[in-house]
Design a protein around this motif. Structure first.
Motif, PDB file in Angstrom:
ATOM      1  N   SER B 395      68.656  77.642  75.350  1.00  0.00           N
ATOM      2  CA  SER B 395      69.441  76.586  75.986  1.00  0.00           C
ATOM      3  C   SER B 395      68.816  75.215  75.777  1.00  0.00           C
ATOM      4  O   SER B 395      69.510  74.204  75.767  1.00  0.00           O
ATOM      5  CB  SER B 395      69.563  76.873  77.468  1.00  0.00           C
ATOM      6  OG  SER B 395      68.284  76.948  78.046  1.00  0.00           O
ATOM      7  N   ALA B 396      67.492  75.196  75.622  1.00  0.00           N
ATOM      8  CA  ALA B 396      66.837  73.892  75.531  1.00  0.00           C
ATOM      9  C   ALA B 396      66.796  73.363  74.101  1.00  0.00           C
ATOM     10  O   ALA B 396      66.301  72.270  73.865  1.00  0.00           O
ATOM     11  CB  ALA B 396      65.433  73.980  76.098  1.00  0.00           C
ATOM     12  N   SER B 398      66.984  71.518  70.925  1.00  0.00           N
ATOM     13  CA  SER B 398      67.402  70.118  70.854  1.00  0.00           C
ATOM     14  C   SER B 398      68.160  69.823  69.572  1.00  0.00           C
ATOM     15  O   SER B 398      68.979  68.921  69.532  1.00  0.00           O
ATOM     16  CB  SER B 398      66.173  69.219  70.947  1.00  0.00           C
ATOM     17  OG  SER B 398      65.259  69.570  69.922  1.00  0.00           O
ATOM     18  N   ASP B 399      67.904  70.618  68.518  1.00  0.00           N
ATOM     19  CA  ASP B 399      68.528  70.274  67.237  1.00  0.00           C
ATOM     20  C   ASP B 399      69.997  70.652  67.231  1.00  0.00           C
ATOM     21  O   ASP B 399      70.366  71.805  67.425  1.00  0.00           O
ATOM     22  CB  ASP B 399      67.792  70.952  66.073  1.00  0.00           C
ATOM     23  CG  ASP B 399      67.653  72.440  66.303  1.00  0.00           C
ATOM     24  OD1 ASP B 399      67.644  72.836  67.494  1.00  0.00           O
ATOM     25  OD2 ASP B 399      67.607  73.198  65.331  1.00  0.00           O
ATOM     26  N   ALA B 400      70.806  69.668  66.987  1.00  0.00           N
ATOM     27  CA  ALA B 400      72.248  69.911  67.020  1.00  0.00           C
ATOM     28  C   ALA B 400      72.676  70.766  65.831  1.00  0.00           C
ATOM     29  O   ALA B 400      73.706  71.404  65.866  1.00  0.00           O
ATOM     30  CB  ALA B 400      72.997  68.595  66.994  1.00  0.00           C
ATOM     31  N   GLY B 401      71.869  70.810  64.783  1.00  0.00           N
ATOM     32  CA  GLY B 401      72.295  71.542  63.601  1.00  0.00           C
ATOM     33  C   GLY B 401      71.862  72.989  63.576  1.00  0.00           C
ATOM     34  O   GLY B 401      72.262  73.736  62.706  1.00  0.00           O
ATOM     35  N   GLY B 402      71.060  73.425  64.505  1.00  0.00           N
ATOM     36  CA  GLY B 402      70.528  74.776  64.498  1.00  0.00           C
ATOM     37  C   GLY B 402      71.559  75.814  64.868  1.00  0.00           C
ATOM     38  O   GLY B 402      72.757  75.589  64.702  1.00  0.00           O
ATOM     39  N   PRO B 403      71.091  76.944  65.363  1.00  0.00           N
ATOM     40  CA  PRO B 403      72.021  78.013  65.703  1.00  0.00           C
ATOM     41  C   PRO B 403      72.969  77.590  66.830  1.00  0.00           C
ATOM     42  O   PRO B 403      73.993  78.198  67.033  1.00  0.00           O
ATOM     43  CB  PRO B 403      71.117  79.152  66.167  1.00  0.00           C
ATOM     44  CG  PRO B 403      69.721  78.688  66.013  1.00  0.00           C
ATOM     45  CD  PRO B 403      69.710  77.255  65.622  1.00  0.00           C
ATOM     46  N   GLY B 404      72.597  76.516  67.533  1.00  0.00           N
ATOM     47  CA  GLY B 404      73.459  76.067  68.623  1.00  0.00           C
ATOM     48  C   GLY B 404      74.605  75.201  68.143  1.00  0.00           C
ATOM     49  O   GLY B 404      75.219  74.496  68.926  1.00  0.00           O
ATOM     50  N   ALA B 405      74.885  75.249  66.848  1.00  0.00           N
ATOM     51  CA  ALA B 405      75.884  74.336  66.318  1.00  0.00           C
ATOM     52  C   ALA B 405      77.300  74.767  66.639  1.00  0.00           C
ATOM     53  O   ALA B 405      78.172  74.743  65.783  1.00  0.00           O
ATOM     54  CB  ALA B 405      75.710  74.190  64.816  1.00  0.00           C
ATOM     55  N   VAL B 406      77.503  75.192  67.855  1.00  0.00           N
ATOM     56  CA  VAL B 406      78.863  75.536  68.256  1.00  0.00           C
ATOM     57  C   VAL B 406      79.319  74.522  69.290  1.00  0.00           C
ATOM     58  O   VAL B 406      78.494  73.929  69.972  1.00  0.00           O
ATOM     59  CB  VAL B 406      78.948  76.966  68.827  1.00  0.00           C
ATOM     60  CG1 VAL B 406      78.847  77.985  67.710  1.00  0.00           C
ATOM     61  CG2 VAL B 406      77.850  77.197  69.828  1.00  0.00           C
ATOM     62  N   TRP B 426      70.954  79.969  81.739  1.00  0.00           N
ATOM     63  CA  TRP B 426      71.155  79.268  80.472  1.00  0.00           C
ATOM     64  C   TRP B 426      71.626  77.835  80.727  1.00  0.00           C
ATOM     65  O   TRP B 426      71.110  76.881  80.151  1.00  0.00           O
ATOM     66  CB  TRP B 426      72.170  80.017  79.602  1.00  0.00           C
ATOM     67  CG  TRP B 426      72.105  79.584  78.165  1.00  0.00           C
ATOM     68  CD1 TRP B 426      71.355  80.133  77.181  1.00  0.00           C
ATOM     69  CD2 TRP B 426      72.809  78.485  77.568  1.00  0.00           C
ATOM     70  NE1 TRP B 426      71.526  79.466  76.004  1.00  0.00           N
ATOM     71  CE2 TRP B 426      72.417  78.441  76.208  1.00  0.00           C
ATOM     72  CE3 TRP B 426      73.715  77.532  78.042  1.00  0.00           C
ATOM     73  CZ2 TRP B 426      72.899  77.490  75.321  1.00  0.00           C
ATOM     74  CZ3 TRP B 426      74.200  76.580  77.154  1.00  0.00           C
ATOM     75  CH2 TRP B 426      73.802  76.553  75.812  1.00  0.00           C
ATOM     76  N   VAL B 427      72.598  77.690  81.622  1.00  0.00           N
ATOM     77  CA  VAL B 427      73.127  76.349  81.894  1.00  0.00           C
ATOM     78  C   VAL B 427      72.062  75.479  82.554  1.00  0.00           C
ATOM     79  O   VAL B 427      71.935  74.293  82.240  1.00  0.00           O
ATOM     80  CB  VAL B 427      74.402  76.425  82.769  1.00  0.00           C
ATOM     81  CG1 VAL B 427      74.918  75.035  83.099  1.00  0.00           C
ATOM     82  CG2 VAL B 427      75.476  77.227  82.052  1.00  0.00           C
ATOM     83  N   ALA B 428      71.255  76.090  83.427  1.00  0.00           N
ATOM     84  CA  ALA B 428      70.172  75.325  84.061  1.00  0.00           C
ATOM     85  C   ALA B 428      69.228  74.794  82.987  1.00  0.00           C
ATOM     86  O   ALA B 428      68.836  73.611  83.019  1.00  0.00           O
ATOM     87  CB  ALA B 428      69.414  76.209  85.050  1.00  0.00           C
ATOM     88  N   GLY B 429      68.890  75.635  82.020  1.00  0.00           N
ATOM     89  CA  GLY B 429      68.016  75.206  80.933  1.00  0.00           C
ATOM     90  C   GLY B 429      68.651  74.103  80.113  1.00  0.00           C
ATOM     91  O   GLY B 429      68.003  73.120  79.725  1.00  0.00           O
ATOM     92  N   ALA B 432      68.473  70.896  82.068  1.00  0.00           N
ATOM     93  CA  ALA B 432      67.114  70.373  82.106  1.00  0.00           C
ATOM     94  C   ALA B 432      66.789  69.658  80.796  1.00  0.00           C
ATOM     95  O   ALA B 432      66.097  68.636  80.788  1.00  0.00           O
ATOM     96  CB  ALA B 432      66.133  71.504  82.369  1.00  0.00           C
ATOM     97  N   ALA B 433      67.299  70.184  79.689  1.00  0.00           N
ATOM     98  CA  ALA B 433      66.971  69.601  78.395  1.00  0.00           C
ATOM     99  C   ALA B 433      67.888  68.434  78.032  1.00  0.00           C
ATOM    100  O   ALA B 433      67.453  67.448  77.452  1.00  0.00           O
ATOM    101  CB  ALA B 433      67.040  70.680  77.317  1.00  0.00           C
ATOM    102  N   HIS B 434      69.169  68.550  78.376  1.00  0.00           N
ATOM    103  CA  HIS B 434      70.137  67.576  77.858  1.00  0.00           C
ATOM    104  C   HIS B 434      70.760  66.700  78.934  1.00  0.00           C
ATOM    105  O   HIS B 434      71.560  65.830  78.626  1.00  0.00           O
ATOM    106  CB  HIS B 434      71.262  68.304  77.114  1.00  0.00           C
ATOM    107  CG  HIS B 434      70.771  69.186  76.011  1.00  0.00           C
ATOM    108  ND1 HIS B 434      70.271  68.695  74.836  1.00  0.00           N
ATOM    109  CD2 HIS B 434      70.674  70.534  75.918  1.00  0.00           C
ATOM    110  CE1 HIS B 434      69.899  69.700  74.052  1.00  0.00           C
ATOM    111  NE2 HIS B 434      70.128  70.840  74.695  1.00  0.00           N
ATOM    112  N   GLY B 435      70.461  66.962  80.198  1.00  0.00           N
ATOM    113  CA  GLY B 435      71.061  66.158  81.259  1.00  0.00           C
ATOM    114  C   GLY B 435      72.499  66.577  81.531  1.00  0.00           C
ATOM    115  O   GLY B 435      72.961  67.618  81.051  1.00  0.00           O
ATOM    116  N   LEU B 436      73.181  65.736  82.292  1.00  0.00           N
ATOM    117  CA  LEU B 436      74.494  66.129  82.803  1.00  0.00           C
ATOM    118  C   LEU B 436      75.695  65.759  81.938  1.00  0.00           C
ATOM    119  O   LEU B 436      76.752  66.381  82.071  1.00  0.00           O
ATOM    120  CB  LEU B 436      74.705  65.519  84.198  1.00  0.00           C
ATOM    121  CG  LEU B 436      73.801  66.110  85.281  1.00  0.00           C
ATOM    122  CD1 LEU B 436      73.932  65.286  86.550  1.00  0.00           C
ATOM    123  CD2 LEU B 436      74.180  67.557  85.545  1.00  0.00           C
TER     124      LEU B 436
END
Lengths: 459, 542
Positions: B395-396, B398-406, B426-429, B432-436
């Motif tokens: 969840s944390a 930070s790279d927008a291009g990684g596996p989280g690129a959805v 997951w959402v809490a993480g 914490a990393a990206h703010g609201l």
């Protein structure tokens, strides 16, 4: 006196609210969130600071002690009485979760509470020491009363002339004449110091626009006004009760001079009516011991809730003195001995036929009476075309031939949301309903379902 | 009101009418009936009218009763505790939009009503009858409230609605619920309703049977399938989503040959959600041939060979041949194949790798977006938590291009396949990393009340936003959610945030005061919710 040291229930507090909006706003403030420095004393005072939208918190103080009921002080600009802060503070206090600890009143609350305590004590001792206090010069008062009676007589004579003129020319043109005619006559009655007549005359102006059948209503109202005028002119020859009724209907100030009746009074209903000038609050009481039904009136300036507020469905131990006049339900509240508390007292109910008969009988003492307070036992709300009626429940029809009869609801009652609460409460089954029964029909004010304790307000 | 007493008054009634006529015309035109001697005509008329008026009023008697309504059916549920009844009246009395503009410190009661109704329904209470008019009025204005409000209102609410045209919606709202028979002894009624009922009644009937005995619903449907209209077939088929199982495969296979394309694609979609179905294995075969690991490069890399044509067999299995405007045909077909193929296809095909390892592999020639998006859709359709986890990534991250690129929408759907606690973590993480700013959609899929770590993350993030000097209304969506979803037990943690802070140099003017106000409302609302829950619990004990 208040039961000192005993915390109230949330219900008791909410019953003090002047209207539904305050009740709601107060409940929202009944949580610890916006409050600071809250506290209470053993003498029955509660105080606290409430954070509003501005910078400075509001200072709220409530004094629950004293025979005249609770008193409130708040630095907020609200015109409601008590304001939502006072209600919220009391709710916080009832919560009893440590949010309002016992303590010393702070500087901003202490002086007011102390001054109130002194005033109550002074009143008490004065009341005991000097029962004959009042008018300084009885002869001057008598002269004033005579002068006023002369003016009223002049006003009545003029009014009689106007009524005669109206009927000479006929009512038919009155529909076009509009309010102007009546407003002017009403103003003349105000000048004549007969506010009762002025009020009735003003209402005449609304009759021609009140829908089908208006000529009959206009004639009725003119005739009753004429009857009142004749009653005034012949008041010396009337029996004392009727004469007092005439004087009060004309608008002479009367004081409650009946003996103070101490009783447990069930609060049957409380509702407000308002016009451009005045908010009038009516509170109906039923005495458990005396069996009497009493009407308390209190007034507030336009847009401002009257001060007196009593919790519907609860009973208070208090003295009530009645107004003069035969069969007058109007009374004033005297000393209260205990705060309102839940009760099982219920007024005995009557059938629809008995209710109509009761209104008829009451007209003997007061022919100008619009309605009488009545509790209908075992009635069912029944749709009747565009309107509704309250029908005797046939289920327990013994041998009563009139048991299949019904009272129609008044036009005002049909358009209130209380009608649907009544229908929902009944669910087609018999309910007991307290209300006002008169020539226009029945106006339900309070109801309770069969075999249940709770009372539901309909007004 | 009422009628006048008759026999002795019969002449009086005539006399009264005579008086009214005279009064209307005026005594100058019409002489009134003889009055007392010496009285002028108008005065004599008034005298007589006064007597008649009082007499008429005194003689009033009740009217005959009209036909009484049928009594309301009994409500077997236990009554609502008194305090909860008062709370309900309070919630119903709140009219939205009365405050206007800034929301101040007072809670938004109307927003709490859905939660209150859900809780009261969960307890199984009956409403106080006198609250029904306000409840029906509220449900009339807000369609989203209707199901819960009508369930709570119960039989008496429907009875009442029958008497007031304003509430007619309550009679329409639940025809199926009323019509769906409970036991098998009602087979005849079911059959008749299925054959003769209105469309909405039949859909409701099918859904209700499907939720209890899936096979019976399927049999009912297959019995009349051939004669149904295409739109109706689509709706009926959709109801098989509930309780979908391998037993449904044969029926769905047949539906793959349906005349209607929409019916065909829905059937295919349902079959692909059954990993053991023949369709799933056909799709698996097609998808396998499109994706492979290439070991000839420096690191193992996924290579994609999209289909070159959409043959009739593929079309029969629900692949839509025509790509929407702006999309390449081959990538369009690939996406559909991978979406419909069982996810279990891939570890075997791709060298025994776990989903996480597969998702981490680089993808050649820019196919990554297409491939991962298709796997996301497959994970949601097949409710595969392992794949969802892999695709969501940490969840944390930070790279927008990684596996989280959805996209956020896809993430929200993927979260839906995880259990509540894992979802909240997951959402809490993430917060914490990206703010609201991007969290709103993700918070929407989390269970209420929020789990403690999630609640803490939201409050911390709000606090950080405050310290950063922004205005609270930039976060009003999250604030509103927090008021409804934060665990009331957290209220005391917020006490430190209620004070108006000293204004920082770079802060927006007045923001501190507004934040204190917003937190006050949050705390007050939480306390209210806690009180609400307590009131509903109370009577259980007593």
């Amino acid at each position: 006196m208040t039961q000192q040291g005993v915390r109230w229930s949330a219900d008791q507090v909410l019953s003090l609210a002047p209207d539904a909006a305050s009740r709601k706003a107060g409940s929202k403030l009944g949580a610890a969130g916006p409050w600071s420095e809250a506290g209470c004393s053993d003498e029955g005072a509660v105080w606290g600071l409430c954070k509003g939208s501005g910078g400075r918190p509001y200072q709220t103080v409530v004094d629950l002690a004293g025979g005249a009921g609770p008193a409130y002080k708040c630095s907020c600009p609200s015109r409601k009485f008590p304001c939502k802060h006072a209600l919220g503070l009391l709710l916080l206090w009832t919560g009893d979760d440590g949010a309002v600890p016992s303590g010393q009143a702070p500087d901003w609350a202490g002086p007011w509470l102390a001054a109130r305590g002194e005033r109550t004590a002074r009143k008490r001792s004065e009341g005991a020491a000097d029962p004959a206090s009042g008018s300084a010069d009885p002869r001057a008062a008598l002269r004033r009363a005579e002068r006023r009676a002369e003016r009223i007589t002049a006003g009545v004579t003029e009014l009689e002339q106007r009524l005669a003129d109206l009927l000479r020319g006929g009512l038919a043109p009155a529909e076009q004449a509009g309010y102007g005619l009546w407003e002017e006559t009403a103003a003349r009655m105000v000048d004549a110091q007969a506010p009762g007549l002025a009020g009735r005359v003003r209402e005449l102006g609304a009759v021609p626009s009140s829908g089908p059948g208006w000529p009959v209503r206009l004639l009725e109202e003119c005739a009753l006004l004429h009857l009142l005028g004749q009653g005034w002119l012949g008041r010396e020859r009337l029996p004392e009760g009727l004469s007092a009724t005439v004087r009060s209907r004309v608008g002479l100030p009367v004081s409650a001079e009946g003996p103070a009746v101490r009783d447990r009074w069930l609060v049957l209903a409380q509702y407000d009516t308002a016009d451009a000038r005045l908010t009038t609050r009516r509170i109906w009481l039923h005495g458990a011991g005396s069996g009497r039904t009493a009407l308390l009136l209190s007034y507030g300036a336009a847009g401002r809730a009257p001060e007196l507020a009593l919790p519907v469905g609860q009973a208070l131990e208090a003295e009530v003195s009645s107004h003069p006049g035969a069969g007058q339900p109007r009374a004033v509240l005297g000393e209260r001995f205990a705060s309102p508390a839940p009760t099982r007292i219920r007024p005995p109910g009557v059938t629809t036929a008995q209710a109509a008969a009761r209104y008829g009988a009451a007209l003997r003492d007061d022919p100008w009476l619009e309605s009488v307070p009545v509790t209908l036992r075992e009635v069912v709300p029944v749709p009747d075309g565009e309107s509704w009626q309250l029908a005797d429940a046939t289920s327990d029809a013994t041998s009563d031939a009139t048991s299949d009869s019904a009272l129609p609801l008044t036009r005002a009652a049909r358009t209130r949301p209380g009608l649907w609460r009544l229908v929902a409460l009944s669910g087609g089954a018999p309910v007991t309903v307290f209300g006002e029964c008169g020539h226009r029909g029945f106006t339900p004010l309070t109801a309770w379902p069969r075999g249940e304790e709770k009372m539901v307000t309909l007004c | 009101m009422i009628r006048n007493s008759t026999p002795p008054e019969a002449p009086a009634t005539g006399a009264w009418e005579e008086l009214v006529t005279t009064a209307l015309l005026g005594t100058d035109r019409r002489t009134p009936p003889a009055g007392a001697p010496g009285r002028a005509a108008p005065v004599a008329l008034l005298d007589a009218a006064a007597v008649q008026t009082v007499r008429r009023r005194a003689g009033l008697r009740p009217a005959p009763a009209a036909r009484r309504p049928e009594p309301a059916p009994k409500d077997p549920r236990p009554p609502l505790p008194a305090a909860a009844g008062r709370r309900l009246a309070m919630l119903l009395a709140d009219r939205p939009g009365t405050a206007g503009g800034r929301r101040g410190t007072a809670p938004d009661l109307m927003e709490l009503l859905p939660q209150w109704l859900a809780a009261a329904n969960a307890h199984g209470y009956a409403p106080p009858p006198e609250a029904l008019p306000a409840l029906l009025d509220a449900a009339r204005g807000r369609t989203d409230l209707r199901p819960a409000a009508l369930a709570f209102g119960g039989p008496r609410a429907r009875w009442l609605a029958g008497l007031n045209p304003d509430w007619r919606f309550a009679l329409r709202a639940a025809p199926g619920a009323a019509a769906a028979p409970a036991g098998s002894e009602d087979a005849g009624r079911v059959r008749r309703l299925w054959e003769e009922g209105l469309f909405a009644e039949r859909v409701a009937l099918l859904a209700s049977i499907r939720s209890r005995t899936p096979a019976a619903a399927r049999e009912l449907l297959s019995g009349s399938w051939a004669t149904e209209r295409a739109e109706d077939r689509l709706m009926f088929l959709d109801s098989l989503r509930t309780g979908l199982s391998p037993d449904d495969e044969a029926f769905l296979e047949e539906a793959l040959a349906d005349r209607s394309r929409n019916v065909r694609s829905t059937a295919a979609e349902l079959l692909s959600a059954l990993p053991g179905s023949a369709l799933a294995s056909r799709m698996s075969g097609r998808a396998r041939s499109c994706v492979a690991v290439d070991h000839t490069r420096g690191t193992p890399t996924l290579v994609v060979e999209a289909p070159h044509e959409c043959d009739s067999a593929m079309e029969r299995d629900g692949i839509v041949p025509k790509a929407p405007a702006g999309r390449g045909e081959r990538s369009w077909w690939l996406g559909q194949l991978v979406e419909a193929a069982p996810l279990a296809t891939w570890p075997g095909r791709l060298g025994g790798r776990t989903p996480r390892e597969i998702v981490a592999l680089p993808v050649a020639d820019g196919w990554q977006g297409e491939l991962h998006a298709a796997w996301c859709r497959a994970a949601v359709r097949q409710r595969d938590a392992q794949w969802a986890r892999a695709l969501l990534g940490p969840s944390a991250a930070s790279d927008a291009g990684g596996p989280g690129a959805v996209s956020l929408a896809e993430r929200a759907k993927l979260l839906g396949t995880l259990d509540a606690a894992e979802r909240a973590d997951w959402v809490a993480g993430f917060i914490a990393a990206h703010g609201l700013p991007e969290a709103f959609q993700l918070l929407g899929v989390c269970a209420v009340p929020w789990a403690a770590p999630l609640g803490r993350a939201v409050v911390d993030a709000l606090n950080i936003a405050r310290d950063a000097g922004s205005y609270p209304w930039s976060f009003s969506g999250v604030m509103g959610l927090a008021e409804r979803c934060l665990d009331p037990a957290e209220a005391s943690r917020l006490d430190g945030l209620l004070a108006v802070p000293d204004e920082a140099e770079d802060a927006s003017p007045g923001a501190g005061g507004y934040w204190a106000e917003a937190f006050q409302r949050l705390v007050t609302t939480l306390r209210l919710r806690s009180a609400m829950a307590g009131e509903l619990e109370a009577a259980r004990a007593g």
